[in-house]
Design an enzyme around this catalytic site. Structure first.
Site, PDB file in Angstrom:
ATOM      1  N   HIS A 156      31.597  29.216  51.690  1.00  0.00           N
ATOM      2  CA  HIS A 156      32.625  30.185  52.114  1.00  0.00           C
ATOM      3  C   HIS A 156      33.831  30.160  51.167  1.00  0.00           C
ATOM      4  CE1 HIS A 156      30.480  30.260  56.060  1.00  0.00           C
ATOM      5  NE2 HIS A 156      30.352  28.964  55.821  1.00  0.00           N
ATOM      6  N   SER A 277      45.772  40.502  25.840  1.00  0.00           N
ATOM      7  CA  SER A 277      46.287  41.744  26.399  1.00  0.00           C
ATOM      8  C   SER A 277      47.198  42.394  25.367  1.00  0.00           C
ATOM      9  CB  SER A 277      47.076  41.442  27.669  1.00  0.00           C
ATOM     10  OG  SER A 277      48.015  42.459  27.925  1.00  0.00           O
ATOM     11  N   LYS A 283      48.173  36.343  28.080  1.00  0.00           N
ATOM     12  CA  LYS A 283      46.832  36.543  28.636  1.00  0.00           C
ATOM     13  C   LYS A 283      45.708  36.043  27.739  1.00  0.00           C
ATOM     14  CE  LYS A 283      45.899  38.526  32.010  1.00  0.00           C
ATOM     15  NZ  LYS A 283      45.992  39.902  32.485  1.00  0.00           N
ATOM     16  N   GLU A 290      33.314  39.485  32.501  1.00  0.00           N
ATOM     17  CA  GLU A 290      33.572  40.668  33.337  1.00  0.00           C
ATOM     18  C   GLU A 290      32.609  41.800  32.993  1.00  0.00           C
ATOM     19  OE1 GLU A 290      38.014  41.531  33.801  1.00  0.00           O
ATOM     20  OE2 GLU A 290      37.943  39.988  32.254  1.00  0.00           O
TER      21      GLU A 290
END
Ligand code: ARG
Length: 457
Positions: A156, A277, A283, A290
């Site tokens: 979970h 970024s 970043k 992704e």
């Protein structure tokens, strides 16, 4: 432009119809399979005395030359042609004259295209399997390096029990091994030859389908000619295997993305597999992971698209089936790219073992072991579970952890406690005690690693 099939009609079609109808943009990638298939066909025709040996030799030499010329880049594929089959036959006829026109005896484009796709896809399965093996090898090597690195195991997405990073990684190795099996299984059913089914009904010529099948490396033939030309199960099966493979890569990617966040900081991807970024200087984004996760949707789409195309088709061949190629080719290309980027991304990542350990120390993930400790002293598990839970609640209220509670506190909950409890809840001890097969102990993870290495060899 007049067509090779002109006869029943004048073969003059509108440009817009040609563009709509043609598949050469995407089926030209099967030129090698098409030509190899044709060489086997010419050999069979002469073996059975349907054409002369001399004609077969001429055809085969001509086909070899076409293959060499395409490979060398000196014969550009004519995008005005309807498909790759027509292109090859057209060039052959231009080069050889009437002999070239004999090649299409006792076959049809319907069995020809079915043959080409099977040959193309089986080699793609081989390539994808090799790429998958490279990912498994990278994952297994990482697991070996981190077989004793403690991290929280989750259910979970809540900290559950201590495991090692190596153990976690090996779960993915097992998934990918199943993907290999699925592809191998799909390849078995794919590897039956449809050539000789002709348009749909077989042929009046005395052909030898098994001769051709054997020459082309098939394990057997499609046993019903209608089925042979209209079966695309192997495409759907392969897409389904690829979808499951992508689902695994996507779950893995999701964890990589989570683990590289500031919130987790369990791993650090190599700079070479991240991006920055354009505006936020701090970043370091896990774009590769992704994209793999994103492209999974695309492969599922390819599967759903093909299943939907096939679902209402009467027997035998229908032009709808030309739609099989773009979806399966897209999935093949996508999966290959994902696997190619995945292996080095895994290979170059490093684990922040200190952070993993810290996370493991803050989530009471040794509470089960505390209960087990009481059980071993003779307490029924449910009672022990309750006491362990109450101690966790006490720790949370008092902002402490089980390891830091004094023995006096423990004794308030049960007089079965003694000094040994601290050893029992030590995280490494918790891990090392899980010696059941497939469990998280170092020895058990080593056994998993050995198994996977054996499967890969
Ligand atoms: N380009 C076609 C396809 O990909 C080849 C088979 C065409 N057969 C036919 N009878 N029109 O399916």
């Amino acid at each position: 432009m007049a067509k090779m099939w002109a006869g029943r009609t004048d073969g003059k079609t509108e440009k817009i119809a040609d563009d709509f109808n043609s598949s050469i943009r995407f089926d030209s990638r099967m030129y090698r399979e098409d030509i190899t298939g044709s060489m086997a066909h010419a050999a069979m025709l002469s073996y059975k005395g349907i054409i002369s040996q001399t004609d077969a030799d001429t055809l085969i030499t001509g086909l070899e030359q076409i293959l060499a010329d395409i490979d060398a880049g000196v014969l550009p594929i004519d995008m005005e042609c309807e498909d790759i089959h027509m292109f090859v036959e057209q060039v052959l006829t231009q080069r050889l004259g009437d002999v070239g026109k004999k090649l299409h005896t006792a076959r049809s484009r319907n069995d020809q295209v079915a043959l080409d796709i099977r040959m193309y896809l089986r080699s793609q399965i081989d390539e994808i399997s090799d790429l998958t093996k490279a990912v498994i090898a990278a994952v297994t090597a990482k697991a070996e390096a981190y077989k004793a690195a403690i991290m929280p195991g989750y259910t979970h997405l809540q900290r559950a029990q201590p495991i090692t990073f190596g153990h976690h990684l090996m779960a993915y190795a097992m998934m990918l091994l199943r993907d290999l099996e699925r592809l191998a299984d799909c390849r078995k059913r794919m590897n039956r030859s449809p050539i000789g089914c002709c348009a749909l009904a077989g042929t009046t010529y005395d052909t030898d389908r098994r001769f051709e099948a054997q020459k082309l490396g098939f394990d057997g033939i499609c046993r019903n000619s209608l089925d042979g030309v209209s079966d695309r199960d192997f495409c759907a099966e392969m897409l389904s295997g690829l979808s499951i493979l992508m689902m695994h890569l996507s779950r893995f990617s999701e964890e990589i993305i989570l683990w590289s966040s500031w919130e987790f900081k369990f791993i650090e991807l190599s700079d070479a597999f991240t991006t920055g970024s354009s505006i936020m200087p701090q970043k370091k984004n896990p774009d590769m992971a992704e994209l793999v996760r994103g492209k999974t949707g695309r492969v599922y789409g390819d599967l759903m698209g093909l299943l939907t195309t096939l679902k209402g088709l009467p027997l035998a061949y229908n032009k709808d089936m030309q739609e099989d190629k773009e979806s399966i080719f897209d999935a093949v290309d996508t999966v290959k790219m994902c696997l190619q980027v995945f292996a080095p991304m895994i290979d170059t990542l490093t684990a922040n073992t200190a952070n993993m350990k810290k996370a493991a120390q803050r989530g009471f993930i040794n509470a089960t072991d505390l209960a087990d400790y009481l059980v071993k002293k003779g307490m029924p598990f449910r009672t022990a579970y309750k006491i362990s839970g109450s101690l966790v609640a006490y720790c949370i209220q008092n902002d402490t952890v089980l390891e830091d509670l004094p023995l006096e506190k423990y004794l308030e909950y049960s007089d079965l406690f003694d000094d040994e409890l601290y050893e029992a809840i030590d995280l490494m001890v918790c891990v090392e005690k899980r010696i059941s097969e497939g469990g998280t102990s170092v020895a058990s993870v080593e056994a998993q690693i050995d198994y996977v290495k054996e499967m890969l060899a």
